[in-house]
Design a protein around this motif. Sequence first.
Motif, short mmCIF file in Angstrom:
data_model
loop_
_atom_site.label_atom_id
_atom_site.label_comp_id
_atom_site.label_asym_id
_atom_site.label_seq_id
_atom_site.Cartn_x
_atom_site.Cartn_y
_atom_site.Cartn_z
N SER A 1 -16.81 -3.04 6.09
CA SER A 1 -16.21 -3.53 7.33
C SER A 1 -15.39 -4.79 7.11
N ALA B 1 -18.83 4.63 2.20
CA ALA B 1 -18.17 4.18 3.42
C ALA B 1 -17.38 2.90 3.15
N GLU B 2 -16.23 2.83 3.78
CA GLU B 2 -15.40 1.64 3.61
C GLU B 2 -16.10 0.43 4.20
N TRP C 1 0.85 -1.18 0.00
CA TRP C 1 0.00 0.00 0.00
C TRP C 1 0.89 1.23 0.00
N LEU D 1 -10.66 -6.22 2.57
CA LEU D 1 -10.67 -6.03 1.12
C LEU D 1 -9.33 -6.45 0.52
N ASP E 1 -6.31 -1.48 -1.07
CA ASP E 1 -6.31 -0.35 -0.16
C ASP E 1 -7.48 0.57 -0.51
N TRP E 2 -8.42 0.71 0.39
CA TRP E 2 -9.61 1.52 0.14
C TRP E 2 -9.26 2.95 -0.24
N ARG E 3 -8.12 3.46 0.23
CA ARG E 3 -7.75 4.85 -0.04
C ARG E 3 -7.50 5.11 -1.52
N ILE F 1 -9.44 4.26 -4.00
CA ILE F 1 -10.68 4.40 -4.76
C ILE F 1 -10.90 5.83 -5.23
N GLU F 2 -10.82 6.80 -4.30
CA GLU F 2 -11.12 8.18 -4.68
C GLU F 2 -10.16 8.73 -5.74
#
Length: 210
Positions: free
Chosen positions: A118, A115-116, A43, A121, A124-126, A128-129
């Motif tokens: 729970s 919202a991420e 990440w 995954l 890394d959710w960060r 996405i944007e």
Amino acid sequence: MPVVLLHALGSTAGTWDDFAARLAAHGRHVLAVDLRGHGQSSWAEKYSLELMCDDVLGFLDDHGVEQADVVGHSMGGRVAVLLAQREPGRVRRLVVEDTPPPPERPPQEPLAPVAEPSEPLPFDWRLIEPIMTELRSPDAGWWERLNAITTPTLLVSGGPSSHVSVDALARMSEAIADCLLVTVQDAGHRVHSAKPDEFWSAVAPFLSRT
């Protein structure tokens, strides 16, 4: 000649397992890559398509790969296009699977925050944007830069059942000097998963050309 496989946003190299096995059975050396922030890759603090392209070039250097065939799906296809533009001599054949080009105008609806989840995954959710913002941002120069691609290219469309416009892919094919567009009907966006036999039939002959 190695074949490098690049996955879509939120996916991993494992999405290529079936296709990679078929390639290996035909004597091809396969390198399926977890792109930045996905799967087993580290990440990072920053995410962009350019940085992912840098990572792939570093991966090729680390593995002593001077030239390869490159197959990219969706986001991975955008990374593959960048690679072929920046280092045309390193890509012998380019396959771009149902990859959305930049829109001609800003989307009417802004990117809605989600919202991420729970549950764990595989990415890394960060990312996405920044990646979704980049994929959704107009870039008029992107179309002009397609003429920098000199390698033989195959575009694979999932047909009308995909959210990626067939017309947009046809326009892409016209902008690349040596390009063929193949449509796999009723495949949707994930052509290699939904229609593995048809995807293989479209891509394998192209990659086997000398």
